[in-house]
Design an enzyme around this catalytic site. Structure first.
Site, PDB file in Angstrom:
ATOM      1  N   VAL A  55       0.839  -1.203   0.000  1.00  0.00           N
ATOM      2  CA  VAL A  55       0.000   0.000   0.000  1.00  0.00           C
ATOM      3  C   VAL A  55       0.876   1.257   0.000  1.00  0.00           C
ATOM      4  O   VAL A  55       0.574   2.234  -0.677  1.00  0.00           O
ATOM      5  CB  VAL A  55      -0.953   0.009   1.223  1.00  0.00           C
ATOM      6  CG1 VAL A  55      -1.757   1.309   1.287  1.00  0.00           C
ATOM      7  CG2 VAL A  55      -1.900  -1.192   1.173  1.00  0.00           C
ATOM      8  N   CYS A  56       1.977   1.207   0.739  1.00  0.00           N
ATOM      9  CA  CYS A  56       2.823   2.389   0.933  1.00  0.00           C
ATOM     10  C   CYS A  56       3.273   3.070  -0.362  1.00  0.00           C
ATOM     11  O   CYS A  56       3.142   4.288  -0.488  1.00  0.00           O
ATOM     12  CB  CYS A  56       4.037   2.036   1.790  1.00  0.00           C
ATOM     13  SG  CYS A  56       3.599   1.441   3.438  1.00  0.00           S
ATOM     14  N   PRO A  57       3.797   2.339  -1.351  1.00  0.00           N
ATOM     15  CA  PRO A  57       4.256   3.054  -2.545  1.00  0.00           C
ATOM     16  C   PRO A  57       3.127   3.711  -3.325  1.00  0.00           C
ATOM     17  O   PRO A  57       3.342   4.722  -3.996  1.00  0.00           O
ATOM     18  CB  PRO A  57       4.965   1.982  -3.375  1.00  0.00           C
ATOM     19  CG  PRO A  57       4.438   0.686  -2.874  1.00  0.00           C
ATOM     20  CD  PRO A  57       4.094   0.905  -1.428  1.00  0.00           C
TER      21      PRO A  57
END
Length: 191
Positions: A55-57
């Site tokens: 999810v982070c990128p």
């Protein structure tokens, strides 16, 4: 968790530089960013749990795509996790979505800033997906936090920044260019 009206904590963190300069290799890719950096500007400071995740990128790339919009509003954007600057650099090298990232990636490896803000997940020990809008005086004007598994909406952060910078009463779903509320007219209408 610190919230609206609280002073954003002082910090001094190593970071991977924004843009292609951030891929210059060890010794050329790094800088130091502190609470004194970019004095007099609004700041968006957002945290993600871990590098090399899924999810982070998507969030980091979405904030970066809006970096010009934020800059037009005299605002800098800092992305932060508890991974080291070396891990950030390696992640950028191997992830197409963040390779040419236009915002710096700060390394809160001692978890001091995350702890001071009160955003560490109690079980995982990593930052929640917290976002702060900080005014030029260093005061938090907006705070939002998501759990570890749900990404946030950087467009909404930009919308809220626009509303805060008007210093007016902005109704639900207000967007830049729309009229703000006129309290005097509302009182007169109610009378």
């Amino acid at each position: 968790m610190l919230t609206v009206g609280d002073k954003f904590p002082s910090f001094k963190l190593a970071a991977v530089k924004a843009g292609p300069e951030g891929l210059g290799g060890p010794g050329k890719s790094f800088t130091e960013i502190s609470s004194e950096s970019d004095a007099g500007k609004w700041k968006i400071v957002f945290f993600w749990p871990k590098d090399f995740t899924f999810v982070c990128p998507t969030e980091i790339a979405a904030f970066a795509k809006l970096s010009g919009e934020f800059a037009d509003r005299d605002t800098v954007v800092y992305g932060v996790s508890t991974d080291s600057e070396f891990v950030h650099l390696n992640w950028r090298v191997y992830n197409d979505d963040i390779r040419d990232l236009s915002i710096p990636m700060l390394a809160d490896i001692k978890r001091e800033l995350s702890a001071a803000l009160g955003i560490l997940d109690k079980e995982a020990g990593v930052p929640l997906r917290a976002t702060f809008i900080v005014d030029p005086d260093g005061t938090i004007q907006w705070a939002s936090v998501n759990g570890l598994n749900v990404g946030r909406n950087p467009q909404e952060v930009l919308r809220v920044l626009d509303a805060l910078q008007t210093d007016e009463l902005c109704p639900c779903n207000w967007t830049k260019g729309e009229e703000a509320l006129d309290a005097q007219k509302l009182f007169e209408k109610a009378a």
